[in-house]
Design a protein around this motif. Structure first.
Motif, short mmCIF file in Angstrom:
data_model
loop_
_atom_site.label_atom_id
_atom_site.label_comp_id
_atom_site.label_asym_id
_atom_site.label_seq_id
_atom_site.Cartn_x
_atom_site.Cartn_y
_atom_site.Cartn_z
N GLU A 1 10.26 -30.14 41.86
CA GLU A 1 10.26 -29.45 40.30
C GLU A 1 8.93 -30.02 39.67
N GLU A 2 8.42 -31.04 40.15
CA GLU A 2 7.14 -31.73 39.45
C GLU A 2 6.21 -30.98 39.79
N GLN B 1 0.99 -23.16 30.63
CA GLN B 1 0.07 -24.04 30.38
C GLN B 1 -0.74 -24.40 31.46
N ASP C 1 14.31 -19.49 34.24
CA ASP C 1 14.44 -21.05 33.60
C ASP C 1 13.46 -20.92 32.29
N ARG C 2 14.08 -21.35 31.22
CA ARG C 2 13.08 -21.03 30.11
C ARG C 2 11.99 -22.51 30.10
N ASN C 3 12.29 -23.44 30.87
CA ASN C 3 11.22 -24.64 30.84
C ASN C 3 10.30 -24.27 31.91
N GLU C 4 10.70 -23.55 33.11
CA GLU C 4 9.51 -23.37 34.30
C GLU C 4 8.42 -22.52 33.70
N PRO D 1 6.90 -21.79 30.79
CA PRO D 1 5.81 -22.28 29.81
C PRO D 1 5.08 -23.38 30.63
N GLN D 2 5.76 -23.91 31.45
CA GLN D 2 5.04 -25.13 32.29
C GLN D 2 4.14 -24.34 32.97
N SER E 1 10.55 -16.21 36.56
CA SER E 1 11.68 -16.92 36.50
C SER E 1 12.74 -16.75 35.51
#
Length: 277
Positions: free
Chosen positions: A125-126, A153, A144-147, A149-150, A142
């Motif tokens: 994941e990192e 960026q 996944d709401r976190n993936e 934006p990562q 995705s």
């Protein structure tokens, strides 16, 4: 490092630090030009749903119709021109530890359903963004709401997949007119440069087909502002070679009635809003 199982039916073409990647040997994959292909990465947990331990293949996930729609665009492009090189190149990326332990099951599931996936990449994941960059991914999708934006960026164009049922016979991409109209107030972010490049490629694909019976539909929706706002977004997209099939100026009205009819696979925006009010 992530341990992987090589599928003997596919040809290994790259070995990034995160794990192995494989490329399929179908005729359509051989015709893809690395300099012209539009590389789209989708998370495997969005494509497949975990089934019972005794099952040989995974169940179909929310992104399954998307992969079928991408494949349909490729098929029609090759029907129009057997030498076509502007094709979608699909990568499945897996960060889920349970699915990584069953990597051969992911590959066999893809084969079972007849999905044309060029590469299967396994990363932590990192490190998944580095995996996207190493594979020259132009669009990352995705649930996944976190993936999302990562990845954005780090300059990888990303979008959230819609969870409502979308068609498998036609790829439907929606552009957020509010994001298109956003002025450039300084150095352009890498993610926005990627968005402009992707939209130009998508527009070129759309030009390969006629007005009717196209396997690719491009839709514009402006949530705020009036007709001038929508007209400005249309002109901006046209300057990039993108002609839209439908345009909706909502001027603050709810989006859900339009979305329930259009049923886009994803929305290209800057704020990773879901396709809901």
């Amino acid at each position: 490092m992530v341990s992987t199982i090589q599928n003997t039916d596919v040809k290994q073409v790259r070995l990034p630090r995160e794990g192995l990647c494989y490329v399929g040997l179908s005729n359509k994959d051989r015709q893809k030009d690395a300099d012209r292909a539009v590389v789209v990465a989708v998370t495997s947990r969005a494509v497949f749903e975990s089934g019972a331990d005794g099952d040989d293949v995974y169940g179909m996930g929310v992104a399954f119709p998307l992969l079928q729609a991408l494949q349909r665009v490729n098929e029609r492009l090759l029907e129009e021109n057997p030498a076509e090189s502007l094709l979608f190149d699909v990568v499945l990326i897996t960060t889920d530890s349970q699915q990584q332990q069953q990597s051969s099951r992911i590959i066999s599931s893809t084969r079972h359903y007849g999905l044309e996936v060029s590469r299967f990449c396994f990363s932590s994941e990192e490190d998944f963004v580095e995996g996207l960059q190493k594979n020259n991914v132009q669009l990352f999708l995705s649930t996944d709401r976190n993936e999302a934006p990562q990845a954005s960026q780090k300059g990888v164009l990303s979008a959230l997949l819609d969870r409502q049922e979308a068609p498998s016979e036609q790829l439907r991409v929606m552009f957020c007119g509010d994001a298109v109209n956003r002025p450039d107030t300084g150095p352009m972010p890498a993610s926005r440069q990627a968005a402009q490049s992707f939209s130009a490629q998508l527009g070129e694909m759309r030009q390969r087909f006629g007005m009717s019976d196209s396997p690719l539909s491009i839709v514009l929706m402006t949530s705020h502002g009036g007709r001038d706002s929508c007209g400005g977004a249309l002109r901006t997209l046209r300057s990039r070679g993108v002609n839209v099939d439908e345009a909706y100026c909502l001027a603050g009205a709810p989006r859900s009635p339009i979305l329930s009819v259009v049923r886009p696979h994803f929305l290209l925006s800057d704020d990773f809003s879901a396709l809901e009010d």
